[in-house]
Design a protein around this motif. Structure first.
Motif, PDB file in Angstrom:
ATOM      1  N   HIS A   1       0.835  -1.112  -0.078  1.00  0.00           N
ATOM      2  CA  HIS A   1       0.002   0.193  -0.046  1.00  0.00           C
ATOM      3  C   HIS A   1       0.851   1.369   0.061  1.00  0.00           C
ATOM      4  O   HIS A   1       1.854   1.353   0.728  1.00  0.00           O
ATOM      5  CB  HIS A   1      -0.973   0.085   1.186  1.00  0.00           C
ATOM      6  CG  HIS A   1      -2.130  -1.115   1.262  1.00  0.00           C
ATOM      7  ND1 HIS A   1      -1.671  -2.299   1.625  1.00  0.00           N
ATOM      8  CD2 HIS A   1      -3.005  -0.913   0.677  1.00  0.00           C
ATOM      9  CE1 HIS A   1      -2.861  -2.921   1.416  1.00  0.00           C
ATOM     10  NE2 HIS A   1      -3.743  -2.292   0.834  1.00  0.00           N
ATOM     11  N   ASN A   2       0.400   2.210  -0.791  1.00  0.00           N
ATOM     12  CA  ASN A   2       1.038   3.416  -0.737  1.00  0.00           C
ATOM     13  C   ASN A   2       0.961   4.165   0.609  1.00  0.00           C
ATOM     14  O   ASN A   2       2.049   5.011   0.964  1.00  0.00           O
ATOM     15  CB  ASN A   2       0.539   4.626  -1.759  1.00  0.00           C
ATOM     16  CG  ASN A   2       1.032   4.202  -3.016  1.00  0.00           C
ATOM     17  OD1 ASN A   2       1.934   3.273  -3.386  1.00  0.00           O
ATOM     18  ND2 ASN A   2       0.319   4.567  -4.455  1.00  0.00           N
ATOM     19  N   VAL A   3      -0.048   4.042   1.362  1.00  0.00           N
ATOM     20  CA  VAL A   3      -0.260   4.649   2.583  1.00  0.00           C
ATOM     21  C   VAL A   3      -0.513   3.440   3.674  1.00  0.00           C
ATOM     22  O   VAL A   3      -1.079   2.489   3.394  1.00  0.00           O
ATOM     23  CB  VAL A   3      -1.440   5.714   2.833  1.00  0.00           C
ATOM     24  CG1 VAL A   3      -1.677   6.123   3.999  1.00  0.00           C
ATOM     25  CG2 VAL A   3      -1.048   6.723   1.624  1.00  0.00           C
ATOM     26  N   PHE A   4       0.537   3.547   4.823  1.00  0.00           N
ATOM     27  CA  PHE A   4       0.209   2.371   5.807  1.00  0.00           C
ATOM     28  C   PHE A   4       0.602   3.352   7.006  1.00  0.00           C
ATOM     29  O   PHE A   4       1.538   3.951   7.339  1.00  0.00           O
ATOM     30  CB  PHE A   4       1.289   1.139   5.332  1.00  0.00           C
ATOM     31  CG  PHE A   4       1.545   0.402   6.432  1.00  0.00           C
ATOM     32  CD1 PHE A   4       0.601  -0.749   6.759  1.00  0.00           C
ATOM     33  CD2 PHE A   4       2.544   0.113   7.363  1.00  0.00           C
ATOM     34  CE1 PHE A   4       0.701  -1.664   7.490  1.00  0.00           C
ATOM     35  CE2 PHE A   4       2.752  -0.763   8.279  1.00  0.00           C
ATOM     36  CZ  PHE A   4       1.604  -1.663   8.224  1.00  0.00           C
ATOM     37  N   ILE A   5      -0.201   2.855   7.917  1.00  0.00           N
ATOM     38  CA  ILE A   5      -0.177   3.209   9.503  1.00  0.00           C
ATOM     39  C   ILE A   5       0.042   2.288  10.358  1.00  0.00           C
ATOM     40  O   ILE A   5      -0.725   1.150  10.172  1.00  0.00           O
ATOM     41  CB  ILE A   5      -1.579   4.108   9.826  1.00  0.00           C
ATOM     42  CG1 ILE A   5      -1.727   5.151   8.709  1.00  0.00           C
ATOM     43  CG2 ILE A   5      -1.346   4.486  11.195  1.00  0.00           C
ATOM     44  CD1 ILE A   5      -3.006   5.871   9.015  1.00  0.00           C
TER      45      ILE A   5
END
Length: 181
Positions: A117-121
């Motif tokens: 994923h381009n964004v991962f928290i």
């Protein structure tokens, strides 16, 4: 008094390097300044008290709104990298061998999500392996696309990300979320 309470919260947050404070720390601060702890309840419209793992934390509404809006924008940015999970598992195995670590299955699942994923928290308590997971994600992504941008909610967390990449010799850019925006 609301101004005093807001400043007390901001000062304590700054000292801790977080966007929240423990409610007990705020109470200690008020008692030390001979102020009534009841002000917290009386002025609770200015902030949120969130119970997390049996601990109450205080966060100003502005920070709650910032984090909510950031989450919405990050969700819009999130796209999925089309890559075979077996390839990622191969890179994880390389990372484990090169670094002498044995990652748990949950950590490997987090790494796969972070890579795809381009964004991962990533969240978790102290000692849960967040830094190792970040190092492995960086390692894998560098093998695949050769560029990584890491962002964190605070300057302190950004410095922690910078520490995570030491000795990896990778092209990694890191920012606090506010600096990146």
């Amino acid at each position: 008094l609301p101004y005093y309470l807001t400043n007390a919260i901001l000062n304590l947050q700054e000292k801790q390097g977080n966007t929240y404070i423990l409610k007990t720390k705020l109470e200690e601060f008020l008692i030390k300044d001979n102020m009534d702890v009841g002000f917290i309840t009386k002025h609770s419209d200015m902030f949120e008290i969130i119970k997390h793992n049996d601990v109450e934390i205080v966060q100003l509404d502005t920070y709650v709104n910032y984090e909510t809006n950031i989450a919405i924008e990050l969700h819009k940015l999130n796209t999925k990298l089309q890559i075979d999970e077996n390839e990622i598992y191969g890179y994880i195995k390389e990372f484990e061998e090169e670094n002498g670590v044995d990652l748990h299955e949950k950590q490997k699942e987090s790494i796969i999500k972070g890579v795809k994923h381009n964004v991962f928290i990533l969240t978790g308590g102290a000692g849960t392996g967040k830094t190792t997971i970040i190092k492995c994600i960086i390692y894998c992504v560098e093998k695949i696309i050769n560029e990584v941008c890491l962002i964190a909610p605070t300057g302190k967390a950004s410095r922690r990300l910078e520490e995570a990449q030491v000795n990896l010799h990778l092209h990694v850019i890191d920012f606090s979320i506010h600096k990146w925006l």
